[in-house]
Design an enzyme around this catalytic site. Structure first.
Site, PDB file in Angstrom:
ATOM      1  CD  GLU A 110      -3.481  -6.080   2.978  1.00 23.04           C
ATOM      2  OE1 GLU A 110      -4.399  -5.374   3.466  1.00 23.04           O
ATOM      3  OE2 GLU A 110      -2.277  -5.817   3.116  1.00 23.04           O
ATOM      4  CD  GLU A 129      -3.238  -1.061   1.929  1.00 21.77           C
ATOM      5  OE1 GLU A 129      -3.305  -0.201   2.805  1.00 21.77           O
ATOM      6  OE2 GLU A 129      -4.141  -1.884   1.720  1.00 21.77           O
TER       7      GLU A 129
HETATM    8  O1  AHR Z   1      -5.186  -6.067   6.806  1.00 22.51           O
HETATM    9  C1  AHR Z   1      -5.154  -4.906   7.584  1.00 22.51           C
HETATM   10  C2  AHR Z   1      -4.520  -3.740   6.862  1.00 22.51           C
HETATM   11  O2  AHR Z   1      -5.305  -3.372   5.768  1.00 22.51           O
HETATM   12  C3  AHR Z   1      -3.168  -3.987   6.261  1.00 22.51           C
HETATM   13  O3  AHR Z   1      -2.152  -3.853   7.194  1.00 22.51           O
HETATM   14  C4  AHR Z   1      -3.068  -2.938   5.218  1.00 22.51           C
HETATM   15  O4  AHR Z   1      -2.238  -3.302   4.153  1.00 22.51           O
HETATM   16  C5  AHR Z   1      -4.503  -2.711   4.803  1.00 22.51           C
HETATM   17  O5  AHR Z   1      -4.841  -1.387   4.784  1.00 22.51           O
END
Ligand code: AHR
Length: 487
Positions: A296, A173
């Site tokens: 994710e 991110e």
């Molecule tokens: O999964 C939780 C968080 O969500 C992670 O650390 C981040 O990459 C995303 O914003």
């Protein structure tokens, strides 16, 4: 009537087993307590890893595990997590609850965990606050068979042979917690960092660039144009939630009909995200050499009452299981571009497959979906055409039935979900078969969940599948997910 037509002779490709991957961050009780308890713990463990959790993850054939973050990755300095544990550097985990991180779980422990799980490691390295040299030396520590000061450190820490880690992420991110970069800037940084992530004899690194969050199509465009030829894959993050915004999210176990369909619609949005990001990727990479990795995904609810807000602990109901079923069907259908996905996050954080409480462990309904779907791993996707109607509440709409299919070893696996909250679905399937048919079913009230000591939700034999000429017919209960195998 809902009609599914499966054509095993038409395929977009093979379903990469890594689509069924998971994500574990130094966040709340995911690593500490959930996976790693240390060798001296009274909780049964093997080299510090909880035996019950390792067994549960092996049972769903976990293919790949991402670590150490997440946002944590861009504040993680790998040297802090090697060497004698009592001498490791301490830090405060500023991303997640400001708790002390003693670095007792580091590179060696993560790779030991992957060894026990029999899965591939996916390491996400630090661009935001780390140096090029630091990242380069991590790769050297992991993969070099040579004789250097860095490698000698590995030997001194008890590991002679390189691990030959393949999956390596360059930042997480980077548009947000990983450095708040603009895509042009990150594209250049990515090019520079990845240059020094070397391939060592016997290992070839699979370089993963930080991709967009949700529908940030410009990020994909810039990255593909400027750095596409330097990467093996680009990531995508998408979470499903309810409520007006991130600060007012809905709850895991208490929701109304609108919120039920709202969450499912968010999950189904994954199809549009993959399609549109994929179309941009196609313009720069028509051969589909660069994979899309959804590293994710999952549901993100308000934390459970009385828990640390920084720990992101939430329960997991049948509604979450439906999110998993819909999403995995989407990934299967896009397996020509999606090469990996990692549910956030394995144990005790967000949409976990496993929850723990001290020495107790419970398998969530989401675990059961992964169990139902595991035969898709490495199978050939089969064309699966679904005719169904749209259902929902208010402005929230989804397809009534979601499905995907694959073939392996002469068998067809069909996974199908009835997304309706309170209506059974009659389904007919056109699929060639010789009469050998079996199925398993997971179903329950949308807010039903498995708790410690009381875990009613599990897959049971799916009775009532009727063989018809050239196909099958069955009735799926509301909020139900089935895996059907025909030969
Ligand atoms: O999964 C939780 C968080 O969500 C992670 O650390 C981040 O990459 C995303 O914003």
């Amino acid at each position: 009537m809902n009609r599914i037509t499966v054509n095993p002779d038409r395929s977009v490709g093979t379903i990469n087993r890594n689509i069924y991957g998971h994500f574990s961050e130094h966040l709340g009780r995911c690593i500490y307590g959930g996976i790693y308890v240390g060798e001296d713990s009274p909780i049964p463990n093997v080299n510090g890893m909880r035996a019950d959790v390792v067994e549960a993850l092996k049972a769903i054939r976990i293919p790949v595990l991402r670590w150490p973050g997440g946002c944590f990755a861009d504040e993680y300095h790998w040297q802090d997590g090697i060497g004698p544990r009592d001498q490791r550097r301490r830090m405060v985990n500023t991303n997640w609850g400001h708790v002390v991180e003693d670095n007792s779980f580091g590179t060696h422990e993560f790779l030991e965990l992957c060894r026990q799980l029999g899965c591939a490691p996916y390491i996400n390295a630090n661009v935001g606050s780390g140096t090029v040299r630091e990242m380069a030396e991590w790769v050297e520590y992991l993969n070099s068979p040579g004789d250097s000061t860095v490698v000698r450190q590995r030997w001194a820490n008890g590991r002679k042979e390189p691990w030959n880690v393949k999956y390596f992420g360059v930042g997480n991110e980077s548009w947000g917690c990983g450095g708040n970069m603009r895509p042009e800037y990150y594209a250049d940084e990515y090019r520079r960092y990845q240059t020094y992530c070397r391939d060592y004899p016997g290992s070839r690194l699979y370089r993963i660039a930080c991709g967009p969050g949700e529908g940030d199509y410009r990020w994909t465009e810039v990255l593909m144009e400027r750095a596409g030829r330097f990467m093996d894959a680009l990531t995508l993050h998408h979470y499903s939630l309810t409520g007006p915004d991130w600060n007012h999210k809905g709850r895991a176990l208490r929701f109304d009909k609108g919120e039920y369909y709202e969450l499912l619609q968010h999950a189904a949005y994954m199809d549009e995200l993959i399609t549109r990001h994929g179309q941009i990727m196609d313009r720069f990479d028509p051969e589909k050499r660069v994979g899309l990795i959804v590293d994710e995904w999952g549901t993100w609810h308000q934390v459970e009452d009385g828990t640390n807000p920084g720990f992101l602990y939430q329960q997991n109901a049948m509604r979450d299981a439906l999110v998993a079923a819909i999403t995995l069907n989407i990934f299967n259908r896009h397996c020509d571009r999606v090469v990996m996905a990692n549910l956030a996050q394995t144990v005790n954080v967000l949409q976990s497959v496993v929850l723990t409480d001290g020495d107790r462990m419970v398998l969530t309904p989401t675990w059961h979906v992964f169990d139902l779907y595991k035969d898709h791993q490495d199978a050939r996707a089969a064309d699966c055409f679904v005719e169904t109607d749209r259902i929902g509440e208010g402005k929230w709409r989804v397809d009534r039935v979601s499905a995907s299919a694959s073939t392996k070893d002469g068998a067809v696996t069909l996974t199908v979900a009835n997304c309706a909250m309170d209506e059974a679905a009659d389904v007919t399937v056109r699929v060639p078969h010789s009469g050998e048919i079996s199925g398993r079913l997971l179903a329950g009230a949308p807010d039903a969940y498995n708790d410690f000591g009381d875990a009613p939700l599990k897959a049971v034999p799916f009775e009532g599948i009727r063989a018809e000429d050239g196909g099958l017919a069955f009735t799926l209960p509301p909020c139900g997910v089935a895996a059907i195998t025909v030969k």
